[in-house]
Design a protein around this motif. Sequence first.
Motif, mmCIF file in Angstrom:
data_model
loop_
_atom_site.group_PDB
_atom_site.id
_atom_site.type_symbol
_atom_site.label_atom_id
_atom_site.label_comp_id
_atom_site.label_asym_id
_atom_site.label_seq_id
_atom_site.Cartn_x
_atom_site.Cartn_y
_atom_site.Cartn_z
ATOM 1 N N GLU A 92 12.861 55.309 -26.013
ATOM 2 C CA GLU A 92 11.606 54.557 -26.113
ATOM 3 C C GLU A 92 10.580 55.207 -27.037
ATOM 4 N N ASN A 93 10.742 56.499 -27.363
ATOM 5 C CA ASN A 93 9.764 57.220 -28.175
ATOM 6 C C ASN A 93 10.403 57.758 -29.445
ATOM 7 N N SER A 210 5.425 46.091 -25.443
ATOM 8 C CA SER A 210 4.753 46.197 -26.738
ATOM 9 C C SER A 210 5.369 47.324 -27.555
ATOM 10 N N LEU A 211 5.115 47.285 -28.854
ATOM 11 C CA LEU A 211 5.484 48.359 -29.769
ATOM 12 C C LEU A 211 4.191 48.948 -30.305
ATOM 13 N N PRO A 299 2.336 43.220 -29.275
ATOM 14 C CA PRO A 299 2.932 42.701 -28.032
ATOM 15 C C PRO A 299 4.242 41.966 -28.311
ATOM 16 N N PHE A 300 5.184 42.092 -27.407
ATOM 17 C CA PHE A 300 6.420 41.318 -27.501
ATOM 18 C C PHE A 300 6.154 39.898 -27.013
ATOM 19 N N LYS A 345 6.416 53.897 -30.299
ATOM 20 C CA LYS A 345 6.799 53.862 -28.890
ATOM 21 C C LYS A 345 7.070 52.425 -28.452
ATOM 22 N N ILE A 346 8.207 52.233 -27.777
ATOM 23 C CA ILE A 346 8.477 50.960 -27.123
ATOM 24 C C ILE A 346 7.946 51.081 -25.702
ATOM 25 N N ASN A 347 6.887 50.360 -25.402
ATOM 26 C CA ASN A 347 6.328 50.372 -24.057
ATOM 27 C C ASN A 347 7.076 49.351 -23.207
ATOM 28 N N VAL A 348 7.517 49.743 -22.024
ATOM 29 C CA VAL A 348 8.392 48.899 -21.211
ATOM 30 C C VAL A 348 7.784 48.632 -19.845
#
Length: 349
Positions: A92-93, A210-211, A299-300, A345-348
């Motif tokens: 994710e990072n 989000s990215l 945002p996704f 960072k891919i925030n999940v």
Amino acid sequence: MEADITAVHIADSLINAQPIINNRNIVVYVKPGTLNLQEFALDFDLTAGATSVPAAGSVQDFSVPVTYEVTSEDGQYKKQYTVTLLESSVPENFDFELFGQDEKRQWVYFYEEVAGIPQNLWASGNSGFALTAGSNPTNATYPTQVTDLQQYVTSGKHAAYLETKSTGFLGALVKKPIAAGNLFIGSMFTKSIVDIQTRFGLPFNKVPVSLTGYYLYAPGSKVIDKDGNTVNVQDECDIYAVLFDRVALMEATAKDEEYPNRTWLDDKDVLTSPHIIALAQLKDAGPTTGTGMQKFELPFVFKREYKQADVDAYRYSIAIVLSSSKHGAIFQGAVGSKLVVDQLKINVK
């Protein structure tokens, strides 16, 4: 193609994606718990007449990467491949602190540590650009580079530096006059200067929200198209991430003649595939203001409903794509356009 591993053979029931074969690294994403990594016999093909040590089909301990040395039929060429069987997903990072340099052609490549194992998750067009880079290329020759200039670094000591480059006479001859600096999760498949494929996406078992990251963009002064003609627009960068249903894509391409059971998206469908679950993309892709790095949060946007059971089963893949020229895939852009990115960072959920 004198001492190469050309194909890897492993049952589809054991893997989450087709084996990825890069210049000196091979990654196989295996389904967790389906095989004994400590005792597994991996079968693969070699260049005609070549041999390998260890031999193809021999039992090895793949709980750690295994190194194979391939020798050409005439014994003049040797190449070492690091082969990894991986049960983890894309992390994710990403801080771009881990990178290496091709021994012969001097291009930079980035990698990540996944479950404590170095993995070449990132790919770029550097290997294809090497065909036009001349006889004595340097790191700065290539579109995808690394920088340690502190005005660009927001975390650690390095950042990814992407610059659109001219491909010179040879590139112009085949209507590919520019090469955008690019970096993406996936792999690059290069046959020749006229046959270069981007393969986007690797397995991901989380739900992205989000990215985020930091970037700086300064476009070059003159945009040209594939014919070398000036286009009266300002160059733009591209930063986006795509979550897609890899299994549905495999099923839809099962009967394709060229790439059956495809597990990746390509330049033609990475933003339009009906198998996309969610997409996060930079909207204002023009020059950044000021001289420093700017933070972004993308945002996704979900285009289809996801199933948590499919997430847990590694059914989905994710791709992150960075480019110094938004239309670089059709060889339109401005030489000198610069995109610097750090601390992705891919925030999940």
